[in-house]
Scaffold this motif. Structure first.
Motif, PDB file in Angstrom:
ATOM      1  N   SER A 139      35.385  36.566  20.179  1.00 11.79           N
ATOM      2  CA  SER A 139      36.178  36.329  21.386  1.00 11.79           C
ATOM      3  C   SER A 139      35.518  37.028  22.570  1.00 11.79           C
ATOM      4  CB  SER A 139      37.607  36.834  21.195  1.00 11.79           C
ATOM      5  OG  SER A 139      37.597  38.210  20.945  1.00 11.79           O
ATOM      6  N   ILE A 140      35.848  36.563  23.744  1.00 12.27           N
ATOM      7  CA  ILE A 140      35.328  37.176  24.962  1.00 12.27           C
ATOM      8  C   ILE A 140      36.496  37.732  25.767  1.00 12.27           C
ATOM      9  CG2 ILE A 140      33.296  35.698  25.119  1.00 12.27           C
ATOM     10  CD1 ILE A 140      34.860  34.145  27.326  1.00 12.27           C
ATOM     11  N   GLU A 141      36.174  38.631  26.651  1.00 11.55           N
ATOM     12  CA  GLU A 141      37.207  39.183  27.516  1.00 11.55           C
ATOM     13  C   GLU A 141      37.408  38.260  28.710  1.00 11.55           C
ATOM     14  OE1 GLU A 141      37.911  43.086  30.284  1.00 11.55           O
ATOM     15  OE2 GLU A 141      36.709  43.300  28.468  1.00 11.55           O
ATOM     16  N   GLU A 142      38.654  37.858  28.911  1.00 16.70           N
ATOM     17  CA  GLU A 142      38.977  36.983  30.039  1.00 16.70           C
ATOM     18  C   GLU A 142      39.263  37.821  31.274  1.00 16.70           C
ATOM     19  OE1 GLU A 142      41.159  32.910  28.577  1.00 16.70           O
ATOM     20  OE2 GLU A 142      42.402  34.590  29.139  1.00 16.70           O
ATOM     21  N   THR A 143      38.690  37.401  32.380  1.00 18.22           N
ATOM     22  CA  THR A 143      39.049  38.026  33.647  1.00 18.22           C
ATOM     23  C   THR A 143      40.429  37.511  34.045  1.00 18.22           C
ATOM     24  OG1 THR A 143      38.096  36.260  34.986  1.00 18.22           O
ATOM     25  CG2 THR A 143      36.615  38.089  34.363  1.00 18.22           C
ATOM     26  N   PRO A 144      41.140  38.216  34.919  1.00 12.04           N
ATOM     27  CA  PRO A 144      42.443  37.702  35.373  1.00 12.04           C
ATOM     28  C   PRO A 144      42.345  36.310  35.997  1.00 12.04           C
ATOM     29  CG  PRO A 144      42.221  40.009  35.969  1.00 12.04           C
ATOM     30  CD  PRO A 144      40.882  39.567  35.421  1.00 12.04           C
ATOM     31  N   LEU A 145      41.265  36.045  36.726  1.00 15.80           N
ATOM     32  CA  LEU A 145      41.080  34.731  37.340  1.00 15.80           C
ATOM     33  C   LEU A 145      40.917  33.648  36.277  1.00 15.80           C
ATOM     34  CD1 LEU A 145      40.672  33.078  39.948  1.00 15.80           C
ATOM     35  CD2 LEU A 145      38.227  33.600  39.762  1.00 15.80           C
ATOM     36  N   LEU A 146      40.112  33.921  35.268  1.00 17.60           N
ATOM     37  CA  LEU A 146      39.923  32.957  34.189  1.00 17.60           C
ATOM     38  C   LEU A 146      41.220  32.749  33.416  1.00 17.60           C
ATOM     39  CD1 LEU A 146      38.142  31.088  32.507  1.00 17.60           C
ATOM     40  CD2 LEU A 146      37.421  33.091  31.179  1.00 17.60           C
ATOM     41  N   ALA A 147      41.961  33.806  33.180  1.00 16.45           N
ATOM     42  CA  ALA A 147      43.231  33.688  32.464  1.00 16.45           C
ATOM     43  C   ALA A 147      44.205  32.800  33.243  1.00 16.45           C
ATOM     44  CB  ALA A 147      43.840  35.069  32.241  1.00 16.45           C
ATOM     45  N   ARG A 148      44.276  32.987  34.572  1.00 15.64           N
ATOM     46  CA  ARG A 148      45.156  32.144  35.385  1.00 15.64           C
ATOM     47  C   ARG A 148      44.690  30.689  35.362  1.00 15.64           C
ATOM     48  NH1 ARG A 148      44.764  36.500  39.040  1.00 15.64           N
ATOM     49  NH2 ARG A 148      43.468  35.247  40.430  1.00 15.64           N
ATOM     50  N   VAL A 155      46.134  25.118  42.380  1.00 14.96           N
ATOM     51  CA  VAL A 155      45.513  25.981  43.396  1.00 14.96           C
ATOM     52  C   VAL A 155      46.278  27.301  43.504  1.00 14.96           C
ATOM     53  CG1 VAL A 155      45.074  26.211  45.876  1.00 14.96           C
ATOM     54  CG2 VAL A 155      44.477  24.095  44.697  1.00 14.96           C
ATOM     55  N   CYS A 156      47.592  27.210  43.553  1.00 17.81           N
ATOM     56  CA  CYS A 156      48.404  28.426  43.670  1.00 17.81           C
ATOM     57  C   CYS A 156      48.305  29.290  42.412  1.00 17.81           C
ATOM     58  CB  CYS A 156      49.861  28.069  43.949  1.00 17.81           C
ATOM     59  SG  CYS A 156      50.137  27.402  45.596  1.00 17.81           S
ATOM     60  N   TYR A 157      48.252  28.658  41.250  1.00 17.55           N
ATOM     61  CA  TYR A 157      48.160  29.426  40.001  1.00 17.55           C
ATOM     62  C   TYR A 157      46.842  30.195  39.947  1.00 17.55           C
ATOM     63  CZ  TYR A 157      50.180  30.230  35.359  1.00 17.55           C
ATOM     64  OH  TYR A 157      50.787  30.777  34.266  1.00 17.55           O
ATOM     65  N   VAL A 158      45.745  29.502  40.200  1.00 18.10           N
ATOM     66  CA  VAL A 158      44.438  30.154  40.159  1.00 18.10           C
ATOM     67  C   VAL A 158      44.345  31.213  41.261  1.00 18.10           C
ATOM     68  CG1 VAL A 158      41.945  29.807  40.408  1.00 18.10           C
ATOM     69  CG2 VAL A 158      43.289  28.216  39.051  1.00 18.10           C
ATOM     70  N   GLY A 159      44.940  30.913  42.415  1.00 20.55           N
ATOM     71  CA  GLY A 159      44.907  31.851  43.537  1.00 20.55           C
ATOM     72  C   GLY A 159      45.893  32.993  43.432  1.00 20.55           C
ATOM     73  N   GLY A 160      46.773  32.965  42.446  1.00 16.08           N
ATOM     74  CA  GLY A 160      47.740  34.042  42.251  1.00 16.08           C
ATOM     75  C   GLY A 160      48.884  34.024  43.251  1.00 16.08           C
ATOM     76  N   ILE A 161      49.214  32.856  43.783  1.00 14.22           N
ATOM     77  CA  ILE A 161      50.305  32.721  44.757  1.00 14.22           C
ATOM     78  C   ILE A 161      51.550  32.280  43.990  1.00 14.22           C
ATOM     79  CG2 ILE A 161      51.002  31.643  46.924  1.00 14.22           C
ATOM     80  CD1 ILE A 161      47.974  30.977  47.328  1.00 14.22           C
ATOM     81  N   LYS A 162      52.310  33.246  43.497  1.00 17.58           N
ATOM     82  CA  LYS A 162      53.340  32.931  42.514  1.00 17.58           C
ATOM     83  C   LYS A 162      54.550  32.182  43.063  1.00 17.58           C
ATOM     84  CE  LYS A 162      54.894  37.714  42.715  1.00 17.58           C
ATOM     85  NZ  LYS A 162      55.104  38.927  41.951  1.00 17.58           N
ATOM     86  N   TYR A 163      55.029  32.464  44.263  1.00 16.28           N
ATOM     87  CA  TYR A 163      56.241  31.802  44.747  1.00 16.28           C
ATOM     88  C   TYR A 163      55.972  30.339  45.122  1.00 16.28           C
ATOM     89  CZ  TYR A 163      58.078  36.502  44.665  1.00 16.28           C
ATOM     90  OH  TYR A 163      58.456  37.747  44.254  1.00 16.28           O
ATOM     91  N   LEU A 164      54.861  30.084  45.778  1.00 11.56           N
ATOM     92  CA  LEU A 164      54.500  28.695  46.080  1.00 11.56           C
ATOM     93  C   LEU A 164      54.177  27.924  44.805  1.00 11.56           C
ATOM     94  CD1 LEU A 164      52.332  28.958  49.321  1.00 11.56           C
ATOM     95  CD2 LEU A 164      54.647  28.065  49.080  1.00 11.56           C
TER      96      LEU A 164
END
Length: 129
Positions: A46-55, A100-109
């Protein structure tokens, strides 16, 4: 008129499948390009996922949950000659915004876009009833 609507729906179906390829495969692959050896290998470790990759992966998984319903409703509308192009178009817009919002971490939008896409599916289903 019905052939015109069919052509629009075909285009929306193709665009939704292009979105799936982008969101499920190309975007995560691009984010994870530093692990190219792992991606083309057997993936035994397994590899370590970055937060961006996980999103990005979670956004792709979320799309996989609603894409079958969209495709079923879109195809059924074409078979029954019922116009659901407006709701289908909004579903696609909301799904792009959600990704776009998920990958960008914009949770409310992201949440609003998610509910918008669910509402679009409901509108498509109601039109078919």
């Amino acid at each position: 008129f019905l052939t015109f609507l069919g052509a629009i729906m075909e285009t929306l179906i193709i665009m939704s499948l292009v979105l799936a390829i982008l969101q499920i495969w190309l975007i995560p692959m691009t984010i994870n390009i530093k692990n190219l050896d792992w991606m083309i290998g057997n993936r035994e470790a397994s590899i370590e996922e970055t937060p961006l990759l996980a999103r990005a992966n979670k956004a792709g998984s979320n799309l996989q949950e609603s894409l079958p319903a969209f495709l079923a409703l879109a195809l059924l509308s074409m078979i029954l000659n019922i116009d659901v192009t407006n709701a289908a178009c909004w579903w696609l817009i909301f799904r792009v915004a959600h990704g776009v919002c998920y990958v960008g971490g914009i949770k409310y939008l992201r949440t609003l876009a998610y509910f918008g896409s669910i509402g679009s599916l409901i509108a498509m289903a109601c039109a078919l009833i």
